[in-house]
Scaffold this active site. Structure first.
Site, PDB file in Angstrom:
ATOM      1  N   GLU A   1       0.826  -1.208   0.000  1.00  0.00           N
ATOM      2  CA  GLU A   1       0.000   0.000   0.000  1.00  0.00           C
ATOM      3  C   GLU A   1       0.859   1.257   0.000  1.00  0.00           C
ATOM      4  O   GLU A   1       0.327   2.368  -0.080  1.00  0.00           O
ATOM      5  CB  GLU A   1      -0.900   0.035   1.244  1.00  0.00           C
TER       6      GLU A   1
ATOM      7  N   CYS B   1      -4.264  -4.870   2.082  1.00  0.00           N
ATOM      8  CA  CYS B   1      -3.344  -5.713   2.859  1.00  0.00           C
ATOM      9  C   CYS B   1      -3.140  -7.114   2.295  1.00  0.00           C
ATOM     10  O   CYS B   1      -2.381  -7.901   2.881  1.00  0.00           O
ATOM     11  CB  CYS B   1      -3.828  -5.810   4.305  1.00  0.00           C
TER      12      CYS B   1
ATOM     13  N   HIS C   1      -4.658 -12.803   8.497  1.00  0.00           N
ATOM     14  CA  HIS C   1      -4.280 -11.391   8.457  1.00  0.00           C
ATOM     15  C   HIS C   1      -4.474 -10.799   9.845  1.00  0.00           C
ATOM     16  O   HIS C   1      -5.471 -11.047  10.516  1.00  0.00           O
ATOM     17  CB  HIS C   1      -5.121 -10.628   7.436  1.00  0.00           C
TER      18      HIS C   1
END
Length: 347
Positions: free
Chosen positions: A80, A112, A234
């Site tokens: 990002e 992400c 995540h």
């Protein structure tokens, strides 16, 4: 034809800032954030570190674990926070590790999960025969506006994985994805910091996608959580992956080896990949790893991975993930703000 990981590496900057230090500046209750997010501190890049340098360090650690840079035919970097809007991070990595010019390279973006998208693309390129091996990287110097809840977790770090048909340290048995158009978190072109939907990032964003992709994987493979030795999800904080794991039926013992966020924060595109790297550092031949990433916008990629006998040959050839995490130098908020570019020092 089996595809898998033939080498891997991670990198985490040495600087840290504690939750208490951030809370003190904004008049917040540190315990509320520490307990609510399950995060104690986060990594901070040095003043001369960015996504490119982090990606290079992670890639060099992968090379140290036995990958031949001259055989790499594709490099993909998911992030990002690419340092350039027009100038690929992937070509910087290629030059730094000595990859050949006869190759393809690209930068990826999907919040992400850009790093795991790079892994999937690498699998396709290698399976097609367009490249003998491919290097997939997820790295970020994550952004969070001053005073925003994200500032307590937005961290820096990354991991790199070499994908090939041979010499596996871990075989990727299967991968699948779940994707939808969900505006839970975004940053427009030119904006310094992202915006988010607060609690909307939870159930409609993270949990819908992580749980859906994970259940899809278990159904496709005909497996159950107890069939896996490790689980990595995540980790935007410590709370979300813990809840996801327990909801699916995994135990905390399966989750904890790869749960790095409580001690280093959320590395965005690097988050699930750094967790996987931490697990590979300690995994034994025959053990099985379950991985699910998440990227806002939104989507999740799941992987079913089995460790091979070769893992023990490479684990000690480069710094281990938790060694990086434990090697910490602490900053006060003023120094942190300078490191993160929140204070303009240009004259």
């Amino acid at each position: 034809m089996k595809l898998g990981i033939s080498a891997y590496g991670a990198y985490v900057p040495q600087y840290r800032i504690k939750v208490e230090e951030i809370a003190k500046v904004w008049g917040d209750d540190a315990d509320d954030y520490r307990n609510g997010l399950m995060v104690s501190e986060k990594s901070v890049p040095d003043v001369d570190e960015d996504t490119a340098t982090i990606a290079v360090e992670a890639a060099r650690n992968a090379i140290a674990r036995g990958a031949d840079p001259k055989k790499i035919g594709a490099i993909y970097v998911g992030s990002e926070s690419h340092p350039y809007a027009v100038k690929p991070t992937a070509t910087i990595v290629a030059a730094a590790i000595g990859a050949p010019n006869r190759m393809t390279a690209a930068d990826f973006e999907f919040a992400c999960k850009a790093g795991t998208a790079a892994i999937q693309t690498s699998m396709g390129v290698v399976a097609s025969g367009l490249a003998e091996t491919a290097l997939a990287i997820g790295a970020d110097t994550s952004q969070g506006a001053p005073g925003d809840a994200l500032e307590y977790t937005a961290a820096a770090g990354g991991a790199a994985f070499v994908i090939s048909k041979n010499d596996h340290i871990a075989v990727i048995n299967h991968t699948c994805s779940f994707t939808s158009d969900t505006p839970d978190f975004w940053r427009r072109e030119g904006a310094d910091y992202p915006r988010h939907g607060g609690r909307f990032t939870g159930d409609p964003g993270y949990f819908k996608h992580v749980l859906s992709a994970s259940r899809m994987m278990l159904e496709c493979q005909g497996t159950k959580p107890s069939d896996y030795n490790y689980a990595v999800f995540h980790q935007p904080n410590g709370k979300f992956p813990t809840r996801a794991a327990l909801t699916l039926g995994f135990k905390k013992e399966q989750l904890s080896p790869g749960l790095t966020c409580p001690m280093m924060g959320n590395t965005y595109s690097g988050a699930s990949m750094v967790g996987l790297s931490a697990v590979l550092d300690i995994a034994k031949p025959g053990e099985r790893i379950f991985v699910t990433s998440f990227g806002s916008g939104a989507g999740s990629d799941s992987f079913d991975i089995t460790v091979t006998d070769r893992i023990t040959e490479v684990q000690d050839l480069a710094p281990k993930t938790w060694d990086y995490i434990k090697k910490a130098k602490y900053l006060d908020y003023a120094s942190y703000a300078r490191h993160k570019g929140k204070i303009n020092t240009d004259n």
